[in-house]
Design a protein around this motif. Structure first.
Motif, mmCIF file in Angstrom:
data_model
loop_
_atom_site.group_PDB
_atom_site.id
_atom_site.type_symbol
_atom_site.label_atom_id
_atom_site.label_comp_id
_atom_site.label_asym_id
_atom_site.label_seq_id
_atom_site.Cartn_x
_atom_site.Cartn_y
_atom_site.Cartn_z
ATOM 1 N N LEU A 23 0.835 -1.211 0.000
ATOM 2 C CA LEU A 23 0.000 0.000 0.000
ATOM 3 C C LEU A 23 0.865 1.255 0.000
ATOM 4 N N CYS A 24 1.965 1.227 0.767
ATOM 5 C CA CYS A 24 2.876 2.379 0.808
ATOM 6 C C CYS A 24 3.496 2.617 -0.568
ATOM 7 N N VAL A 26 2.182 1.821 -3.464
ATOM 8 C CA VAL A 26 1.125 2.388 -4.305
ATOM 9 C C VAL A 26 0.929 3.867 -3.979
ATOM 10 N N ALA A 27 0.953 4.194 -2.665
ATOM 11 C CA ALA A 27 0.775 5.584 -2.243
ATOM 12 C C ALA A 27 1.871 6.478 -2.809
ATOM 13 N N LEU A 28 3.112 6.007 -2.768
ATOM 14 C CA LEU A 28 4.226 6.794 -3.307
ATOM 15 C C LEU A 28 4.091 6.987 -4.814
ATOM 16 N N VAL A 30 1.301 7.018 -6.547
ATOM 17 C CA VAL A 30 0.193 7.964 -6.761
ATOM 18 C C VAL A 30 0.637 9.392 -6.461
ATOM 19 N N ILE A 31 1.354 9.575 -5.329
ATOM 20 C CA ILE A 31 1.827 10.913 -4.957
ATOM 21 C C ILE A 31 2.799 11.451 -6.005
ATOM 22 N N TRP A 34 0.869 12.440 -9.025
ATOM 23 C CA TRP A 34 0.091 13.646 -8.697
ATOM 24 C C TRP A 34 0.965 14.894 -8.739
ATOM 25 N N GLY A 61 8.548 4.174 -5.029
ATOM 26 C CA GLY A 61 7.275 3.476 -4.868
ATOM 27 C C GLY A 61 7.247 2.153 -5.601
ATOM 28 N N VAL A 212 3.213 10.666 5.009
ATOM 29 C CA VAL A 212 3.315 9.386 4.299
ATOM 30 C C VAL A 212 4.705 8.794 4.484
#
Length: 241
Positions: A23-24, A26-28, A30-31, A34, A61, A212
């Motif tokens: 999940l981390c 994926v978060a990186l 996405v960030i 973005w 990520g 994050v």
């Protein structure tokens, strides 16, 4: 040899934390995407070092994303070599993130300078490059700013120098006067420079990135500890055999 007792719990914890790593990762990703999209126009006018930051976030990520799968495989097969490799890779990622955070803090002034120089260059090339002109106009509308450091930056370049004006993108969003950009004042245009506006935006959103990053670092430390415990359990099983 199958794990027993507390080591089974550790094994499932390794699975759980690898899911969190996934999940981390994926978060990186996405960030990073973005930031890349949201600051795309800004990065066009900045140096390669500044535009490389979102790419680094995305790469980290992706690495975490795949390392988490590696850890899951090692835990499921109770393979000492794979779990050891996972722990080493996770430790390396953790150390790299610490180094990146330190480097970011040390070179924050350099990034600020690169942004300012990019904006100054964009103002000078505004009339000669349609791509930069479109980017600068969008930037000024989005961040409610004008010029690199101040709206007066436009008074030094043509064609604004001759009639003491600024681009219409500097006008207030609700401006109705067609000549709001001629002989401008604080009542008709945004007078703050884009460098300050973008820096304020970054400071506001850096809290999200920092939160994050801290979360990822915490879970990585726990993951390293549990991976080491699992390594010990697997090795003990081999020694019993």
């Amino acid at each position: 040899m199958a794990l027993e007792g507390g080591m089974k719990c550790v094994k499932f914890l390794v699975f759980f934390f690898n899911f969190l790593f996934w999940l981390c990762g994926v978060a990186l990703i996405v960030i990073g995407i973005w930031v890349q999209i949201d600051l795309n126009k800004t990065l066009i006018m900045s140096s390669a070092s500044a535009s490389g930051a979102p790419i680094v976030i995305i790469v980290v990520g992706v690495v975490i994303f795949f390392v988490s799968f590696f850890g899951c495989c090692g835990a499921s097969k109770e393979n000492y070599c794979m779990v050891t490799t996972f722990a080493i890779l996770l430790t390396c990622i953790f150390l790299v993130e610490i180094a990146a955070a330190i480097a970011g803090y040390i070179f924050k002034d350099k990034v600020r300078t690169a942004l300012q120089e990019g904006l100054e260059d964009a103002v000078l090339k505004y009339s000669n490059d349609s791509l930069i002109a479109d980017a600068m106009n969008e930037l000024q509308r989005k961040y409610s700013c004008c010029g690199a450091h101040s709206y007066t930056d436009w008074f030094n370049v043509e064609p604004f120098k001759s009639n003491h004006s600024v681009p219409r993108s500097c006008c207030w969003a609700n401006a109705t006067m067609p000549t709001c950009n001629i002989n401008p004042t604080a009542a008709t245009i945004n007078v703050q420079g884009c460098a300050d506006s973008i820096e304020a935006w970054l400071k506001k959103h850096i809290v999200i990135v920092a939160a994050v990053a801290l979360g990822i670092a915490f879970f990585e430390l726990l993951g390293i500890v549990f991976a080491c415990c699992l390594m010990k359990g697997i090795r003990s099983g081999y020694e019993v055999m």
